[in-house]
Structures are given as structure tokens and as C-alpha cells.
Design a protein around this motif. Structure first.
Motif, PDB file in Angstrom:
ATOM      1  N   LYS A   1       0.864  -1.183   0.000  1.00 10.50           N
ATOM      2  CA  LYS A   1       0.000   0.000   0.000  1.00 10.50           C
ATOM      3  C   LYS A   1       0.898   1.230   0.000  1.00 10.50           C
ATOM      4  N   VAL A   2       0.766   2.045  -1.028  1.00  7.04           N
ATOM      5  CA  VAL A   2       1.653   3.185  -1.218  1.00  7.04           C
ATOM      6  C   VAL A   2       0.957   4.449  -0.717  1.00  7.04           C
ATOM      7  N   LYS A   3       1.614   5.149   0.178  1.00  6.32           N
ATOM      8  CA  LYS A   3       1.091   6.436   0.653  1.00  6.32           C
ATOM      9  C   LYS A   3       1.635   7.530  -0.257  1.00  6.32           C
ATOM     10  N   ALA A   4       0.842   7.913  -1.227  1.00  7.25           N
ATOM     11  CA  ALA A   4       1.255   8.939  -2.188  1.00  7.25           C
ATOM     12  C   ALA A   4       0.294  10.114  -2.106  1.00  7.25           C
ATOM     13  N   ALA A   5       0.824  11.308  -2.356  1.00  3.03           N
ATOM     14  CA  ALA A   5       0.008  12.522  -2.259  1.00  3.03           C
ATOM     15  C   ALA A   5      -0.912  12.701  -3.451  1.00  3.03           C
ATOM     16  N   SER A   6      -0.621  12.019  -4.549  1.00  2.70           N
ATOM     17  CA  SER A   6      -1.413  12.194  -5.775  1.00  2.70           C
ATOM     18  C   SER A   6      -1.179  10.994  -6.686  1.00  2.70           C
ATOM     19  N   PRO A   7      -2.057  10.776  -7.680  1.00  2.00           N
ATOM     20  CA  PRO A   7      -1.811   9.711  -8.652  1.00  2.00           C
ATOM     21  C   PRO A   7      -0.468   9.872  -9.372  1.00  2.00           C
TER      22      PRO A   7
END
Length: 441
Positions: free
Chosen positions: A95-101
Motif C-alpha cells: 500500500k503506497v502512501k502517495a500525495a497524488s496519482p
């Protein structure tokens, strides 16, 4: 799905000719390490358990992905299989915690790039790394890298086709196949098919082709006017209607679309450079017809020798077809033979074997966006470009033709020294004009 008992597990079997050549070149430092990579961006309501099960089913049933070798393989390695254990994780879920696609895509590219260039730890590691990344419930990425010693272009196609087929099957309540044709058995059969008579014929045929390749060098690179030369790519495509019409005409005259494309490329090269003879290299898949669905390494480079390429296009296309069949017929030599033949050709001919032009031909049964209809998912292949990794092409011109059911995609790479953008653009335009002229309005 549990692991399967592999009757060959632990029993050594021979490397294919292509594995042997690849291993020898990487061992000598002639080729840089690069894993085969696949990447899919997946948008929509993905059943992650079903996808992980489909990937696991693919890995379990294809014994090339069970391959093990000595921790320090040496020049004459042994290989054997070690079956997938029932509790062994095949897919790594993250599960990647990214701020945007966009940030998620960047992370996927960086991770894929790292896996692409990470060497395989012989004897301890599986020859693949497969990751399923999650951004949110409706945005995922499937990243897979495979060691080149066990995976070629045909295996690449089989992975995409079988995984999404099995995903549908599992979603519909069915079970995917639990067996597949054995790579170990196919490798044994490949060696058994080569008698001393066939080996002698292959040696004579390669000797003749390599001698030709010493006589057709590309002109050496000169100083680039206006500053350093720049490599690049020019691209074009033939749309569905034209490809369908061309496919019908090719079948009538016993050509394939890709054979026609290469023939017209060579004809254009003759018109733009004044060359009458040309030597090409291509990748040849030596699978026997019964082994079409075997995952493994059966792809090796092969020289094609074409004469009088300024003749009519029909004759040139026939030459291409015959040369491809000729190369396939004699693709049965090991690394020691090929090394000796190359050295002999260069010593006898007094010049290097020309490796200036390469053609890469791929054909897929489905459409170019075949994943779009998988249970309403929007699937994009090759969605994550490699990050900060550049592989330098050694060819003056490198033609890439990819045939889908709905289009023909053509890329022509040029090195900027021996072939510049103007030449590449002119050759590609002539080639596409020839393809279009073949098709009735």
C-alpha cells in the motif's frame, strides 16, 4: 492455490542454446544486466485477491519460474527446478502512501526501474519479482520483472494473456489451469533434436551468413556537423482498417504483415542509401510448434543476409520470408560454436561482423489496449517508464515493429552518428507509403 509437485525438481537439465549464449555473453561482460519487465496500471474495481491468485497460478504451473542455478554458475552451469511451496508468497502487496496519482506513478516507475537492473542471486532467489501496488480502492499497479535467463518475448506475451484470462475465470467462480507445458522438457527436446548432421549444416550456414556480414559494414561515423550527434526515434502507425486489408493481401501471397514491413524497410533503405546488399540482425524464437505455450528462454539473435535489395518489393519480401525461415532452421548452435564462428569470420574477412541494423518483430493476438474489457477495468500496459535508466543502442538503425489486431506500430531508432534523424524519417516515411500503397483504397 497450493504448490504443485514437480517430477523434475532437483534433477539437472540442459540450458537451451539461447540460455547458453545469453549466459556466456553476460558472464564475459559483453552484455549489461537487465531483467525483462512488465507493468500494468489498473483503474477500476479490482479484485486484488483474484489477481494475486491468477499471478500465482501462472508462476506455479510454469516451471521456468522455478529455475535454480549454482550460486556461482561458472562457464558451464547446471540448472534445475525447485517447486513453489504452498505457503510461499509470490506476489508482494504494497500500500503506497502517495500525495497524488502522479506521485504514485512516479514511485511505481522508480520501483520498477530498481527491480529491472537488480541482478539475480543465483541459487537462493526466485528468478522473478512481482509486486501489486495500491494507491486507493480504484487505482493499482502490477509490476513484474523476470530474469532474462528464463523469460523471453513469447513468455512476456503469455504472462499478460494468461494472467488476465485467469483473473476473469476466478471472478466467474472457475479455476485456472494448474499445469502448463514444461520448460525443462522443452529444453531437453531442443538438444535431442540436434544430430551431428544438423549441427554440421548449421555451422556451414552460419559461416556463410557471418562471412557476408563482414562485407556489408555501415559507413563509419564521421564528425557531426553543428555539434555532438544526437540519437533519437521516429515513429508511425498503420490503423486498423489498413492492417486488416494488408493482413488479407499478405495471406494471399503467403507473407506475414511483419515480413512485409521488413521488406519495405529494406527497400526504403536501398532507395535512400544506394546500398544493394544489407545485413540485418533479428531475434529468433526457436520454440518447436508443440512448445508454443512454453514459458522460458528460446530467443536468440540471428543474422539475415539480403541481396539486390533495390529489386521489386515482392522479391525483397520473399527474401525476408526465406531468410527468417532459414535462420530458424539453423538456430541450433551453442555459445562455443557461435563464439568460434564470429572469430573465424572476422579473421578471414579482415573486418568486424556488421551489427549495424537490427529489426525487432513482435506480434500480439489482441488489440493494442486488450486489457480494457477485463471486468470493466481500465488497464494500461507499459504505463511506468523506467526512471533514470538509459540503455544505449549499439545499432545505426533499430527497427521495432509491433503488430496488434487493430494496428501496426513502427519505431525506428537512429544513433545520430551513422544514421541521423533525416535519414530515419525518410526511410520510415517510404516504408509506410509502401505499406499504404499495398492496401486498396
Amino acid at each position: 492455490m497450493p504448490g504443485l509437485t514437480d517430477p523434475r525438481a532437483g534433477t539437472p537439465f540442459p540450458l537451451t542454446y539461447e540460455q547458453e549464449w545469453f549466459h556466456t555473453k553476460t558472464l564475459s561482460g559483453g552484455w549489461s544486466h537487465k531483467n525483462t519487465q512488465l507493468a500494468f496500471e489498473i483503474l477500476g474495481d479490482l479484485d486484488t485477491d483474484a489477481l494475486a491468485a491468477a499471478v500465482r497460478a501462472f508462476v506455479v504451473r510454469h516451471d521456468a519460474l522455478h529455475l535454480q542455478m549454482d550460486p556461482v554458475p561458472g562457464p558451464h552451469p547446471h540448472q534445475w527446478t525447485r517447486g513453489i511451496e504452498a505457503d510461499e508468497d509470490v506476489v508482494r502487496r504494497v500500500k503506497v502512501k502517495a500525495a497524488s496519482p502522479a506521485q504514485f506513478s512516479h514511485y511505481a516507475s522508480v520501483l520498477l526501474s530498481r527491480d529491472c537492473v537488480t541482478p539475480w542471486s543465483y541459487g537462493t532467489q526466485r528468478p522473478y519479482v512481482i509486486r501489486l501496488l495500491r494507491y486507493d480502492d480504484r487505482h493499482h499497479a502490477l509490476l513484474a520483472t523476470f530474469q532474462n535467463l528464463v523469460f523471453d518475448g513469447r513468455a512476456h506475451h503469455l504472462f499478460g494473456h494468461e494472467v488476465w484470462r485467469d483473473y476473469r475465470t476466478l471472478r466467474d467462480g472457475g479455476s485456472p489451469p494448474d499445469t502448463a507445458p514444461s520448460f525443462a522438457d522443452a529444453a531437453v527436446r531442443q538438444r535431442e533434436r540436434t544430430s551431428e548432421r544438423l549441427r554440421a549444416q548449421a555451422l556451414a550456414n552460419w559461416r556463410e551468413r557471418l562471412a557476408f556480414m563482414t562485407r556489408v559494414p555501415w559507413p563509419p561515423a564521421g564528425p557531426a556537423p553543428g555539434g555532438p550527434a544526437r540519437a533519437g526515434t521516429v515513429s508511425a502507425e498503420l490503423p486498423a482498417a489498413a492492417v486488416t486489408a494488408l493482413r488479407g493481401l499478405c495471406a494471399e501471397f503467403r507473407f506475414t504483415v511483419l515480413q512485409s514491413a521488413v521488406g519495405l524497410f529494406v527497400t526504403a533503405l536501398a532507395a535512400r542509401t544506394g546500398r544493394s546488399d544489407v545485413g540485418l540482425w533479428t531475434s529468433m524464437d526457436s520454440r518447436a510448434s508443440r512448445d508454443t505455450d512454453v514459458v522460458g528462454m528460446f530467443a536468440g539473435s540471428c543474422p539475415l543476409t539480403l541481396r539486390d535489395i533495390g529489386a521489386d518489393t515482392f522479391s525483397v519480401r520473399a527474401q525476408v520470408r526465406d531468410q527468417l525461415l532459414n535462420g530458424l532452421r539453423h538456430q541450433r548452435l551453442g555459445a562455443a560454436d557461435l563464439t568460434a564462428l564470429n572469430r573465424e569470420a572476422e579473421e578471414t574477412g579482415g573486418a568486424p561482423v556488421s551489427r549495424d541494423i537490427y529489426v525487432n518483430l513482435r506480434r500480439f493476438d489482441g488489440n493494442s489496449e486488450a486489457g480494457d474489457d477485463v471486468d470493466g477495468l481500465r488497464i494500461t500496459a507499459d504505463a511506468y517508464p523506467l526512471h533514470r535508466i538509459t540503455f544505449h543502442d549499439t545499432f545505426a538503425l533499430h527497427l521495432r515493429c509491433t503488430e496488434f489486431r487493430d494496428r501496426l506500430c513502427v519505431d525506428l531508432l537512429y544513433d545520430g552518428h551513422r544514421a541521423d534523424r533525416r535519414l530515419a524519417r525518410a526511410v520510415l516515411d517510404d516504408m509506410l507509403a509502401g505499406l499504404a500503397a499495398t492496401v486498396p483504397a
